[in-house]
Design a protein around this motif. Structure first.
Motif, PDB file in Angstrom:
ATOM      1  N   ILE A 157      36.499  39.963  40.007  1.00  0.00           N
ATOM      2  CA  ILE A 157      36.774  38.649  39.080  1.00  0.00           C
ATOM      3  C   ILE A 157      35.483  38.108  39.028  1.00  0.00           C
ATOM      4  CG2 ILE A 157      37.804  36.479  39.086  1.00  0.00           C
ATOM      5  CD1 ILE A 157      40.259  37.574  40.324  1.00  0.00           C
ATOM      6  N   CYS A 158      34.820  37.970  37.694  1.00  0.00           N
ATOM      7  CA  CYS A 158      33.734  37.315  37.438  1.00  0.00           C
ATOM      8  C   CYS A 158      33.882  35.987  36.594  1.00  0.00           C
ATOM      9  CB  CYS A 158      32.866  38.153  36.714  1.00  0.00           C
ATOM     10  SG  CYS A 158      32.339  39.629  37.641  1.00  0.00           S
ATOM     11  N   PRO A 159      34.178  34.649  37.321  1.00  0.00           N
ATOM     12  CA  PRO A 159      34.444  33.733  36.508  1.00  0.00           C
ATOM     13  C   PRO A 159      33.178  32.918  35.803  1.00  0.00           C
ATOM     14  CG  PRO A 159      34.245  33.255  39.074  1.00  0.00           C
ATOM     15  CD  PRO A 159      34.119  34.673  38.829  1.00  0.00           C
ATOM     16  N   SER A 160      33.323  32.158  35.260  1.00  0.00           N
ATOM     17  CA  SER A 160      32.277  31.269  34.589  1.00  0.00           C
ATOM     18  C   SER A 160      31.370  30.319  35.416  1.00  0.00           C
ATOM     19  CB  SER A 160      32.837  30.568  33.175  1.00  0.00           C
ATOM     20  OG  SER A 160      33.064  31.538  32.423  1.00  0.00           O
ATOM     21  N   HIS A 161      32.126  30.076  36.447  1.00  0.00           N
ATOM     22  CA  HIS A 161      31.608  29.020  37.409  1.00  0.00           C
ATOM     23  C   HIS A 161      31.853  29.586  39.063  1.00  0.00           C
ATOM     24  CE1 HIS A 161      30.800  26.070  34.534  1.00  0.00           C
ATOM     25  NE2 HIS A 161      31.952  26.120  34.223  1.00  0.00           N
ATOM     26  N   GLY A 162      30.949  29.413  39.883  1.00  0.00           N
ATOM     27  CA  GLY A 162      31.244  29.738  41.305  1.00  0.00           C
ATOM     28  C   GLY A 162      31.174  31.150  41.684  1.00  0.00           C
ATOM     29  N   ILE A 163      31.510  31.444  42.826  1.00  0.00           N
ATOM     30  CA  ILE A 163      31.298  32.861  43.465  1.00  0.00           C
ATOM     31  C   ILE A 163      32.054  33.791  42.682  1.00  0.00           C
ATOM     32  CG2 ILE A 163      30.802  31.987  45.631  1.00  0.00           C
ATOM     33  CD1 ILE A 163      33.619  32.506  46.680  1.00  0.00           C
ATOM     34  N   LEU A 164      31.462  35.241  42.648  1.00  0.00           N
ATOM     35  CA  LEU A 164      32.076  36.251  42.306  1.00  0.00           C
ATOM     36  C   LEU A 164      32.915  36.980  43.283  1.00  0.00           C
ATOM     37  CD1 LEU A 164      29.756  35.617  40.243  1.00  0.00           C
ATOM     38  CD2 LEU A 164      29.650  38.162  39.956  1.00  0.00           C
ATOM     39  N   TRP A 165      34.175  37.726  42.643  1.00  0.00           N
ATOM     40  CA  TRP A 165      35.191  38.233  43.785  1.00  0.00           C
ATOM     41  C   TRP A 165      35.019  39.640  43.622  1.00  0.00           C
ATOM     42  CZ3 TRP A 165      37.666  35.212  47.486  1.00  0.00           C
ATOM     43  CH2 TRP A 165      37.304  33.811  47.351  1.00  0.00           C
ATOM     44  N   ARG A 166      34.826  40.572  44.792  1.00  0.00           N
ATOM     45  CA  ARG A 166      35.238  41.836  44.842  1.00  0.00           C
ATOM     46  C   ARG A 166      35.683  42.294  46.063  1.00  0.00           C
ATOM     47  NH1 ARG A 166      28.539  43.624  45.466  1.00  0.00           N
ATOM     48  NH2 ARG A 166      28.401  42.679  47.772  1.00  0.00           N
ATOM     49  N   SER A 167      35.771  41.700  47.160  1.00  0.00           N
ATOM     50  CA  SER A 167      36.226  42.074  48.359  1.00  0.00           C
ATOM     51  C   SER A 167      37.907  41.634  48.788  1.00  0.00           C
ATOM     52  CB  SER A 167      35.387  41.853  49.730  1.00  0.00           C
ATOM     53  OG  SER A 167      34.039  42.497  49.517  1.00  0.00           O
ATOM     54  N   ASP A 168      38.004  40.347  48.192  1.00  0.00           N
ATOM     55  CA  ASP A 168      39.232  40.140  48.470  1.00  0.00           C
ATOM     56  C   ASP A 168      39.683  39.041  47.333  1.00  0.00           C
ATOM     57  OD1 ASP A 168      41.791  38.886  49.614  1.00  0.00           O
ATOM     58  OD2 ASP A 168      40.697  37.985  51.229  1.00  0.00           O
TER      59      ASP A 168
END
Length: 403
Positions: free
Chosen positions: A223-234
């Motif tokens: 999940i690659c949002p427009s603000h904040g951290i990107l998600w790949r592990s959880d």
């Protein structure tokens, strides 16, 4: 490549951290800054997904040029036209005049509203489910209207299972080093993520729920949002958070006490309630002076905790001016699933408590747990006993839920 970060082999994060801007949308404080995330896919065709806010476009343009490494830009996908996402769009269009601008039928009137001279011959209108073929990567689109503008959409890379999620699953907070969830301590960002959700997207819980349902059938690895951290592990963790918040379900046992006081008597009442809550074993109690603490932080904690106790002195026969905007926003967001206590102070005709009661009456999802307490001037012994009763009833309710 020193300024950009790989999401996958040919997908790059080229966002920018902003630690200078003091207030998001010129009213919400940014003590931890904010990240404006933008992404480039380099394939047989090249594709940019969203841009950044005015003020950081210089670094962004450097990163874009570095990622393209001498190639032209074929597509610019506009998931959202709010200026924190599209501020650099004009610069990109000028530098890469051959690029096609990809958006839905609600996107382009907004582009023309912001950039009157935009070249309409470059507009590439897509609809839900259309495929944009970059070569190895195949992109498709889902409309998520009012999350949180009418033209909002998300882009999904069917090849690498990447959801470019726009404002959904975003957060305040600059990215300090790592950009992925497994590279950072999420506890450092969680409060800022809740504050982002509750203050930016909070009104649109139903639309967020619709978006989660719509995206629920997708296999999502990133999940690659427009603000904040990107998600790949959880990935499931951030979806759970937004699912919970969008249903207005509290996360934790605890109480927010927020009050407005001119001369200290209403503040005394708030402190008395807080003290009794502590005696009753409630460990999470947040007491806020509405005149001092920015409302975005108060609203974030109201989203977190089950208990809410609001106090106001009377001011011109109405709620204190620093409490009223908070009530207005909570009513606008249709706050629910909370226990509510009410107190205040007056000298002759009142108005503070009456105004909070009207706020409560306008919402169906708040349970008033005791009779409101309204003192005249300095609270009396009897007033303090009634205030303690509010705290005791609140503690009882929270403990019942615990059981």
């Amino acid at each position: 490549m020193h300024n950009i970060v790989n999401v996958t082999d040919k997908v790059y994060w080229i966002g920018a951290n902003d630690r200078k801007t003091e207030r998001f949308e010129n009213y919400m404080p940014l003590p931890m800054g904010v990240a404006y995330n933008s992404y480039v896919l380099v394939d047989e065709k090249t594709c940019l997904i969203d841009t950044v806010e005015f003020g950081v476009e210089g670094l962004f343009m450097e990163k874009l040029e570095e990622a393209l490494d001498g190639r032209d830009l074929d597509y610019i996908i506009v998931n959202h036209m709010e200026p924190d996402h599209s501020g650099a769009l004009r610069d990109v269009m000028k530098k890469y005049p051959n690029a096609q601008i990809v958006g839905n039928n609600k996107t382009f009137p907004m582009i023309k509203a912001f950039f009157h001279d935009a070249d309409e011959s470059k507009f590439f209108v897509i609809k839900e489910g259309d495929i944009l073929d970059l070569g190895h990567h195949k992109l498709t689109f889902a409309m998520v209207p009012m999350v949180h503008w009418p033209e909002s959409m998300v882009t999904y890379d069917t090849t690498e299972k990447i959801l470019f999620s726009n404002d959904a699953f975003g957060s305040f907070g600059a990215l300090n080093g790592g950009i992925f969830d497994d590279e950072v301590n999420f506890d450092h960002y969680e409060d800022e993520m809740r504050r982002y959700y509750s203050n930016i997207v909070g009104k649109y819980g139903m639309q967020v729920q619709n978006a989660i349902k719509k995206l629920g059938g997708l296999e999502i690895k990133y999940i690659c949002p427009s603000h904040g951290i990107l998600w790949r592990s959880d990935v499931a963790k951030v979806i759970r958070h937004f699912d919970y918040w969008s249903r207005l379900e509290p996360e934790a046992e605890g109480v927010v006490i927020v009050y407005g006081s001119m001369y200290g008597n209403t503040a005394k009442m708030a402190n008395a309630i807080a003290t009794e809550l502590g005696k009753q074993g409630i460990k999470e109690v947040k007491v806020y002076d509405a005149s001092k603490t920015d409302h975005s932080f108060i609203i974030s904690d109201i989203w977190k905790y089950k208990g809410l106790i609001i106090g106001s002195c009377s001011h011109n026969n109405a709620v204190y001016p620093k409490v009223q905007p908070l009530l207005h926003k909570l009513q606008n967001y249709t706050l629910k699933n909370r226990y509510l206590g009410i107190f205040g102070n007056m000298m002759w005709s009142g108005g503070g408590v009456r105004g909070i009661e009207a706020f409560s009456d306008a919402l169906n999802g708040l349970e008033v747990i005791a009779d409101p307490v309204e003192a005249k001037g300095n609270p009396t012994k009897e007033d303090y006993e009634k205030l303690e009763l509010i705290a005791q009833r609140m503690a009882e309710k929270l403990k019942e839920d615990r059981a």
